[in-house]
Write a protein that holds these residues in place. Structure first.
Motif, PDB file in Angstrom:
ATOM      1  N   ILE A  10      50.328  14.562  33.394  1.00  0.00           N
ATOM      2  CA  ILE A  10      50.318  13.264  32.711  1.00  0.00           C
ATOM      3  C   ILE A  10      51.125  12.252  33.516  1.00  0.00           C
ATOM      4  O   ILE A  10      50.668  11.144  33.797  1.00  0.00           O
ATOM      5  CB  ILE A  10      50.864  13.392  31.267  1.00  0.00           C
ATOM      6  N   LYS A  11      52.334  12.656  33.910  1.00  0.00           N
ATOM      7  CA  LYS A  11      53.194  11.734  34.669  1.00  0.00           C
ATOM      8  C   LYS A  11      52.560  11.353  36.009  1.00  0.00           C
ATOM      9  O   LYS A  11      52.583  10.181  36.397  1.00  0.00           O
ATOM     10  CB  LYS A  11      54.579  12.339  34.873  1.00  0.00           C
ATOM     11  N   ALA A  12      51.987  12.328  36.689  1.00  0.00           N
ATOM     12  CA  ALA A  12      51.342  12.045  37.981  1.00  0.00           C
ATOM     13  C   ALA A  12      50.164  11.099  37.794  1.00  0.00           C
ATOM     14  O   ALA A  12      49.986  10.157  38.572  1.00  0.00           O
ATOM     15  CB  ALA A  12      50.876  13.346  38.636  1.00  0.00           C
ATOM     16  N   SER A  13      49.371  11.317  36.762  1.00  0.00           N
ATOM     17  CA  SER A  13      48.208  10.457  36.495  1.00  0.00           C
ATOM     18  C   SER A  13      48.636   9.029  36.198  1.00  0.00           C
ATOM     19  O   SER A  13      48.011   8.069  36.671  1.00  0.00           O
ATOM     20  CB  SER A  13      47.384  11.005  35.335  1.00  0.00           C
ATOM     21  N   ALA A  30      55.139  11.093  47.571  1.00  0.00           N
ATOM     22  CA  ALA A  30      55.531   9.941  46.745  1.00  0.00           C
ATOM     23  C   ALA A  30      55.426  10.288  45.254  1.00  0.00           C
ATOM     24  O   ALA A  30      56.289   9.910  44.463  1.00  0.00           O
ATOM     25  CB  ALA A  30      54.663   8.732  47.075  1.00  0.00           C
ATOM     26  N   ILE A  31      54.374  11.016  44.899  1.00  0.00           N
ATOM     27  CA  ILE A  31      54.178  11.396  43.495  1.00  0.00           C
ATOM     28  C   ILE A  31      55.309  12.315  43.036  1.00  0.00           C
ATOM     29  O   ILE A  31      55.931  12.073  41.998  1.00  0.00           O
ATOM     30  CB  ILE A  31      52.805  12.070  43.293  1.00  0.00           C
ATOM     31  N   THR A  32      55.597  13.354  43.833  1.00  0.00           N
ATOM     32  CA  THR A  32      56.636  14.305  43.417  1.00  0.00           C
ATOM     33  C   THR A  32      58.015  13.652  43.356  1.00  0.00           C
ATOM     34  O   THR A  32      58.820  13.993  42.491  1.00  0.00           O
ATOM     35  CB  THR A  32      56.677  15.537  44.351  1.00  0.00           C
ATOM     36  N   LYS A  33      58.250  12.709  44.246  1.00  0.00           N
ATOM     37  CA  LYS A  33      59.530  11.996  44.199  1.00  0.00           C
ATOM     38  C   LYS A  33      59.617  11.143  42.930  1.00  0.00           C
ATOM     39  O   LYS A  33      60.636  11.127  42.243  1.00  0.00           O
ATOM     40  CB  LYS A  33      59.684  11.110  45.438  1.00  0.00           C
ATOM     41  N   GLU A  34      58.537  10.448  42.609  1.00  0.00           N
ATOM     42  CA  GLU A  34      58.538   9.558  41.449  1.00  0.00           C
ATOM     43  C   GLU A  34      58.652  10.316  40.130  1.00  0.00           C
ATOM     44  O   GLU A  34      59.333   9.870  39.214  1.00  0.00           O
ATOM     45  CB  GLU A  34      57.267   8.706  41.446  1.00  0.00           C
ATOM     46  N   ILE A  35      57.993  11.474  40.027  1.00  0.00           N
ATOM     47  CA  ILE A  35      58.005  12.194  38.747  1.00  0.00           C
ATOM     48  C   ILE A  35      58.973  13.369  38.742  1.00  0.00           C
ATOM     49  O   ILE A  35      59.062  14.097  37.758  1.00  0.00           O
ATOM     50  CB  ILE A  35      56.592  12.648  38.327  1.00  0.00           C
ATOM     51  N   ASN A  36      59.700  13.549  39.867  1.00  0.00           N
ATOM     52  CA  ASN A  36      60.714  14.601  39.962  1.00  0.00           C
ATOM     53  C   ASN A  36      60.124  15.984  39.672  1.00  0.00           C
ATOM     54  O   ASN A  36      60.557  16.676  38.756  1.00  0.00           O
ATOM     55  CB  ASN A  36      61.886  14.287  39.033  1.00  0.00           C
ATOM     56  N   SER A  37      59.129  16.346  40.481  1.00  0.00           N
ATOM     57  CA  SER A  37      58.444  17.622  40.282  1.00  0.00           C
ATOM     58  C   SER A  37      58.388  18.410  41.586  1.00  0.00           C
ATOM     59  O   SER A  37      58.466  17.829  42.669  1.00  0.00           O
ATOM     60  CB  SER A  37      57.028  17.371  39.762  1.00  0.00           C
ATOM     61  N   PRO A  38      58.226  19.734  41.492  1.00  0.00           N
ATOM     62  CA  PRO A  38      58.116  20.547  42.702  1.00  0.00           C
ATOM     63  C   PRO A  38      56.787  20.290  43.418  1.00  0.00           C
ATOM     64  O   PRO A  38      55.741  20.189  42.777  1.00  0.00           O
ATOM     65  CB  PRO A  38      58.189  21.992  42.193  1.00  0.00           C
ATOM     66  N   GLU A  39      56.838  20.203  44.738  1.00  0.00           N
ATOM     67  CA  GLU A  39      55.669  19.794  45.512  1.00  0.00           C
ATOM     68  C   GLU A  39      54.485  20.762  45.401  1.00  0.00           C
ATOM     69  O   GLU A  39      53.361  20.348  45.150  1.00  0.00           O
ATOM     70  CB  GLU A  39      56.069  19.601  46.977  1.00  0.00           C
ATOM     71  N   GLN A  48      43.625  20.220  40.119  1.00  0.00           N
ATOM     72  CA  GLN A  48      42.926  20.342  38.829  1.00  0.00           C
ATOM     73  C   GLN A  48      42.437  18.976  38.350  1.00  0.00           C
ATOM     74  O   GLN A  48      41.339  18.859  37.821  1.00  0.00           O
ATOM     75  CB  GLN A  48      43.857  20.940  37.765  1.00  0.00           C
ATOM     76  N   LEU A  49      43.268  17.970  38.512  1.00  0.00           N
ATOM     77  CA  LEU A  49      42.902  16.626  38.065  1.00  0.00           C
ATOM     78  C   LEU A  49      41.752  16.056  38.902  1.00  0.00           C
ATOM     79  O   LEU A  49      40.892  15.359  38.362  1.00  0.00           O
ATOM     80  CB  LEU A  49      44.122  15.709  38.095  1.00  0.00           C
ATOM     81  N   VAL A  50      41.723  16.376  40.181  1.00  0.00           N
ATOM     82  CA  VAL A  50      40.610  15.949  41.034  1.00  0.00           C
ATOM     83  C   VAL A  50      39.345  16.697  40.624  1.00  0.00           C
ATOM     84  O   VAL A  50      38.271  16.097  40.468  1.00  0.00           O
ATOM     85  CB  VAL A  50      40.935  16.171  42.532  1.00  0.00           C
ATOM     86  N   LYS A  51      39.474  17.994  40.428  1.00  0.00           N
ATOM     87  CA  LYS A  51      38.329  18.825  40.021  1.00  0.00           C
ATOM     88  C   LYS A  51      37.712  18.328  38.714  1.00  0.00           C
ATOM     89  O   LYS A  51      36.505  18.359  38.527  1.00  0.00           O
ATOM     90  CB  LYS A  51      38.784  20.281  39.876  1.00  0.00           C
ATOM     91  N   ASN A  52      38.548  17.837  37.818  1.00  0.00           N
ATOM     92  CA  ASN A  52      38.096  17.338  36.525  1.00  0.00           C
ATOM     93  C   ASN A  52      37.779  15.846  36.549  1.00  0.00           C
ATOM     94  O   ASN A  52      37.631  15.222  35.505  1.00  0.00           O
ATOM     95  CB  ASN A  52      39.127  17.654  35.443  1.00  0.00           C
ATOM     96  N   LYS A  53      37.724  15.272  37.738  1.00  0.00           N
ATOM     97  CA  LYS A  53      37.306  13.883  37.960  1.00  0.00           C
ATOM     98  C   LYS A  53      38.209  12.843  37.285  1.00  0.00           C
ATOM     99  O   LYS A  53      37.765  11.773  36.891  1.00  0.00           O
ATOM    100  CB  LYS A  53      35.849  13.693  37.559  1.00  0.00           C
ATOM    101  N   ILE A  54      39.479  13.180  37.179  1.00  0.00           N
ATOM    102  CA  ILE A  54      40.440  12.209  36.660  1.00  0.00           C
ATOM    103  C   ILE A  54      41.029  11.425  37.834  1.00  0.00           C
ATOM    104  O   ILE A  54      41.137  10.205  37.775  1.00  0.00           O
ATOM    105  CB  ILE A  54      41.526  12.912  35.823  1.00  0.00           C
ATOM    106  N   LEU A  55      41.367  12.130  38.897  1.00  0.00           N
ATOM    107  CA  LEU A  55      41.869  11.497  40.115  1.00  0.00           C
ATOM    108  C   LEU A  55      40.837  11.649  41.224  1.00  0.00           C
ATOM    109  O   LEU A  55      40.031  12.575  41.210  1.00  0.00           O
ATOM    110  CB  LEU A  55      43.167  12.169  40.590  1.00  0.00           C
ATOM    111  N   ASP A  56      40.893  10.735  42.191  1.00  0.00           N
ATOM    112  CA  ASP A  56      40.107  10.856  43.409  1.00  0.00           C
ATOM    113  C   ASP A  56      41.068  11.210  44.532  1.00  0.00           C
ATOM    114  O   ASP A  56      42.231  10.782  44.535  1.00  0.00           O
ATOM    115  CB  ASP A  56      39.400   9.535  43.735  1.00  0.00           C
ATOM    116  N   SER A  57      40.591  11.985  45.487  1.00  0.00           N
ATOM    117  CA  SER A  57      41.404  12.403  46.612  1.00  0.00           C
ATOM    118  C   SER A  57      40.769  11.921  47.903  1.00  0.00           C
ATOM    119  O   SER A  57      39.562  12.061  48.092  1.00  0.00           O
ATOM    120  CB  SER A  57      41.503  13.936  46.622  1.00  0.00           C
TER     121      SER A  57
END
Length: 144
Positions: A10-13, A30-39, A48-57
């Motif tokens: 959710i945070k990454a999206s 940049a994403i992991t730094k902004e949301i403070n998550s492990p790379e 998963q988000l790309v596979k489900n067509k939420i994000l584009d890569s």
């Protein structure tokens, strides 16, 4: 209520949507730094988000993640949750019991049904644009 993977998703999206509204593509670091998550964990979630067509890569040295601007207002929070956690959030016992149902309810069964219904309504009614816009104007934060 959400799994850790779903929280990061959710945070990454939201962050990718905010960057996309500014016509920017953003990378994993940049994403992991902004949301403070492990790379490594975040990379799997983004896949998963790309596979489900939420994000584009976009591949390559200047690549990263983005969302087509017109789609940001169409993507509802429920789609992100479903892509990562599935429909499990709408089922199961509020206390984690294996056999909890209307015929054999746990002590919070009836109250938890209402919580689940309200959560479902909120997820279905909240767009990624709404969340990214709140972040963009400084009303909300991803990393505190």
């Amino acid at each position: 209520m959400f799994s850790k993977a779903c929280e990061y998703g959710i945070k990454a999206s939201i962050y990718v949507a905010q960057q996309s509204l500014q016509s920017k593509c953003t990378n994993l670091k940049a994403i992991t730094k902004e949301i403070n998550s492990p790379e490594a964990f975040t990379a799997k979630i983004l896949q998963q988000l790309v596979k489900n067509k939420i994000l584009d890569s976009i591949k390559g040295p200047k690549g990263g993640f983005l969302i087509e601007e017109k789609r940001i207002s169409e993507i509802m929070l429920e789609e992100i949750v479903y892509a990562i956690d599935g429909a499990n959030i709408y089922s199961g016992c509020g206390l984690g019991l294996k056999e909890c149902n209307a015929h054999k309810p746990c002590p919070v069964h009836d109250k938890f049904l209402l919580v689940r219904k309200n959560l479902k309504n909120m997820l279905e009614a909240t767009s990624l644009y709404e969340l990214a816009n709140g972040l963009d104007i400084g009303m909300t934060y991803l990393n505190r």
